[in-house]
Design a protein around this motif. Structure first.
Motif, PDB file in Angstrom:
ATOM      1  N   LEU A 115     -25.989  33.716   8.603  1.00 40.72           N
ATOM      2  CA  LEU A 115     -25.239  33.922   8.702  1.00 40.72           C
ATOM      3  C   LEU A 115     -24.793  35.479   8.997  1.00 40.72           C
ATOM      4  O   LEU A 115     -24.533  35.598  10.732  1.00 40.72           O
ATOM      5  N   GLU A 116     -25.667  36.289   8.958  1.00 39.55           N
ATOM      6  CA  GLU A 116     -26.828  37.633   9.142  1.00 39.55           C
ATOM      7  C   GLU A 116     -26.979  37.690  10.536  1.00 39.55           C
ATOM      8  O   GLU A 116     -26.880  38.566  11.108  1.00 39.55           O
ATOM      9  N   GLN A 117     -28.673  37.148  10.695  1.00 41.59           N
ATOM     10  CA  GLN A 117     -29.481  36.488  11.733  1.00 41.59           C
ATOM     11  C   GLN A 117     -27.883  35.751  13.307  1.00 41.59           C
ATOM     12  O   GLN A 117     -29.111  35.707  14.492  1.00 41.59           O
ATOM     13  N   CYS A 118     -27.690  34.820  13.107  1.00 46.90           N
ATOM     14  CA  CYS A 118     -27.252  34.402  14.040  1.00 46.90           C
ATOM     15  C   CYS A 118     -25.612  34.223  14.013  1.00 46.90           C
ATOM     16  O   CYS A 118     -24.143  33.344  13.493  1.00 46.90           O
ATOM     17  N   ALA A 119     -25.068  34.417  15.297  1.00 42.92           N
ATOM     18  CA  ALA A 119     -23.560  34.622  15.599  1.00 42.92           C
ATOM     19  C   ALA A 119     -23.142  32.980  16.672  1.00 42.92           C
ATOM     20  O   ALA A 119     -22.134  32.396  16.090  1.00 42.92           O
ATOM     21  N   ASP A 120     -23.784  32.659  17.305  1.00 43.87           N
ATOM     22  CA  ASP A 120     -23.256  31.183  18.193  1.00 43.87           C
ATOM     23  C   ASP A 120     -23.351  30.406  17.054  1.00 43.87           C
ATOM     24  O   ASP A 120     -24.764  30.021  16.227  1.00 43.87           O
ATOM     25  N   PRO A 121     -22.731  29.212  16.699  1.00 44.83           N
ATOM     26  CA  PRO A 121     -22.706  28.021  15.859  1.00 44.83           C
ATOM     27  C   PRO A 121     -23.715  27.341  16.611  1.00 44.83           C
ATOM     28  O   PRO A 121     -24.599  26.401  15.460  1.00 44.83           O
ATOM     29  N   ALA A 122     -24.078  26.902  17.439  1.00 47.10           N
ATOM     30  CA  ALA A 122     -24.431  25.893  17.967  1.00 47.10           C
ATOM     31  C   ALA A 122     -26.542  26.627  17.274  1.00 47.10           C
ATOM     32  O   ALA A 122     -27.216  25.673  17.144  1.00 47.10           O
ATOM     33  N   GLU A 123     -26.367  28.196  17.796  1.00 41.45           N
ATOM     34  CA  GLU A 123     -27.560  28.589  17.089  1.00 41.45           C
ATOM     35  C   GLU A 123     -28.101  27.835  15.479  1.00 41.45           C
ATOM     36  O   GLU A 123     -29.003  27.795  15.084  1.00 41.45           O
ATOM     37  N   ARG A 124     -26.921  28.830  14.753  1.00 43.61           N
ATOM     38  CA  ARG A 124     -27.243  27.919  13.558  1.00 43.61           C
ATOM     39  C   ARG A 124     -27.622  27.048  13.317  1.00 43.61           C
ATOM     40  O   ARG A 124     -28.017  25.751  11.987  1.00 43.61           O
ATOM     41  N   LEU A 125     -26.608  25.847  13.672  1.00 44.40           N
ATOM     42  CA  LEU A 125     -26.916  24.485  13.396  1.00 44.40           C
ATOM     43  C   LEU A 125     -28.321  24.055  13.845  1.00 44.40           C
ATOM     44  O   LEU A 125     -28.854  23.379  13.128  1.00 44.40           O
ATOM     45  N   PHE A 126     -29.043  24.809  14.277  1.00 44.27           N
ATOM     46  CA  PHE A 126     -30.442  24.487  14.939  1.00 44.27           C
ATOM     47  C   PHE A 126     -31.262  24.829  13.727  1.00 44.27           C
ATOM     48  O   PHE A 126     -32.179  24.081  13.749  1.00 44.27           O
ATOM     49  N   TYR A 127     -31.140  26.276  13.829  1.00 47.54           N
ATOM     50  CA  TYR A 127     -32.201  26.839  12.199  1.00 47.54           C
ATOM     51  C   TYR A 127     -31.591  25.998  10.880  1.00 47.54           C
ATOM     52  O   TYR A 127     -31.805  25.334  10.093  1.00 47.54           O
TER      53      TYR A 127
END
Length: 355
Positions: A115-127
């Motif tokens: 939440l704190e390091q990824c603003a993009d939902p697709a990026e959060r999904l990847f990580y």
């Protein structure tokens, strides 16, 4: 004098120990999921009250104090954490099933990092998916985000679309980056390819972490022979997800078209002499000090074997003046669609993995 152990006692002990640990693991997973669902619900309640009554910061601060008084002895209800619960709900107000599964498999600390390091939902999904699949610690997850692993994967140059079957393409797309960060190496200003290779071998754990969770190291200067001539692959890996050998060549110069031809030759030998019947065709990765993207594109255009070309850096920063040379928005969207399909595909169970 102790009596001799019953036959098969050691096996019985191992079996019982394994089952107890498995039960403990399942219990922890259940507790973690229930905690995340609770935090999501609390976040929802805060957001709904804010929307309905216009709650501000002061109300949340007061709520945190009162919750800690009412739930004395329980941790996790500070004002900071309540704001994180709110952010958690806003990030996944109506989570899709696959995304929800990836998120629920991670601890609260991992989710805070996302939440704190990824603003993009697709990026959060990847990580989220990568962290769950490869059992990343929170520190490793943060490191992968800080080194832009997601962006490097999207920008990767390869010919996989024309050389791999559709069922392999999504996983292969996730397996290669456009740039690798070797900030853990201690190299002099002038170094040779041999020194680079030896430094990577001396830091093989960090190297594998940078390569990705599914890579297993096989050997260096891997010897091949044809018609009495010897050939040596710099580094040879096995990728568990793709179930194939991965040849890696290190170059301290700019990419040259002949590197692709040489790798194509190595892959032919690997497939003919080393690959097992149940394994998929081998893949090659060429890591150079630098590259011109157009030259790489033409060099790979008519190559028959799957090859990716990447660069490496000894720091984790990318000069601003180089950013215009990366893929267009349209190309990134196409690659993002392929990555999303890979992340949402059910994970394959490796028969060699222990529960």
């Amino acid at each position: 004098m102790t009596s001799p152990l019953a036959p098969d006692y050691q096996q019985l002990l191992l079996d019982m120990t394994a089952r107890v640990r498995q039960a403990q693991y399942q219990a922890l997973r259940l507790v973690n999921r229930q905690q995340l669902e609770l935090y999501w619900e609390l976040g929802r309640l805060i957001v709904e009250r804010q929307q309905q009554y216009g709650w501000g910061k002061q109300v949340v601060e007061t709520l945190a104090r009162d919750l800690q008084r009412e739930l004395a002895g329980l941790r996790g209800f500070s004002a900071t954490n309540l704001w994180r619960m709110r952010s958690f709900y806003l990030a996944y107000p109506q989570p899709e099933e696959k995304l929800a599964q990836a998120v629920r498999e991670l601890g609260w600390g991992h989710n805070i990092t996302l939440l704190e390091q990824c603003a993009d939902p697709a990026e959060r999904l990847f990580y989220a998916v990568q962290a769950q699949r490869h059992s990343w610690s929170r520190h490793v997850l943060s490191h992968q985000i800080s080194t832009r692993a997601y962006q490097k994967m999207l920008q990767a140059q390869h010919n996989f679309a024309t050389t791999l079957p559709p069922e392999q393409l999504p996983t292969a797309t996730l397996a290669i980056k456009d740039e690798y960060t070797f900030d853990f190496l201690a190299l002099t200003e002038e170094y040779s390819e041999y020194e680079l290779e030896q430094q990577l071998l001396s830091n093989v754990r960090r190297f594998l972490q940078e390569m990705g969770g599914d890579f297993t190291f096989v050997g260096n200067q891997y010897r091949l022979e044809l018609e009495g001539n010897e050939y040596f692959i710099d580094l040879l890996f096995y990728h568990r997800g793709l179930q194939c050998l991965v040849a890696l060549e290190l170059k301290i110069t700019e990419f040259r078209p002949e590197y692709a031809g040489k790798m194509n030759f190595y892959l032919s030998l690997l497939n003919e002499q080393v690959r097992k019947p149940h394994e998929q065709p081998s893949i090659g990765i060429i890591i150079c000090r630098s590259k011109q993207r157009t030259i790489v594109e033409f060099a790979l255009r008519d190559v028959s074997k799957p090859i990716g070309v990447a660069t490496y850096t000894l720091t984790d920063t990318l000069p601003t003046e180089l950013r215009p040379f990366f893929p267009s928005n349209e190309e990134l969207v196409r690659r993002l669609d392929a990555v999303t399909a890979a992340l949402q595909a059910p994970a394959k169970i490796d028969p060699t993995e222990k529960n």
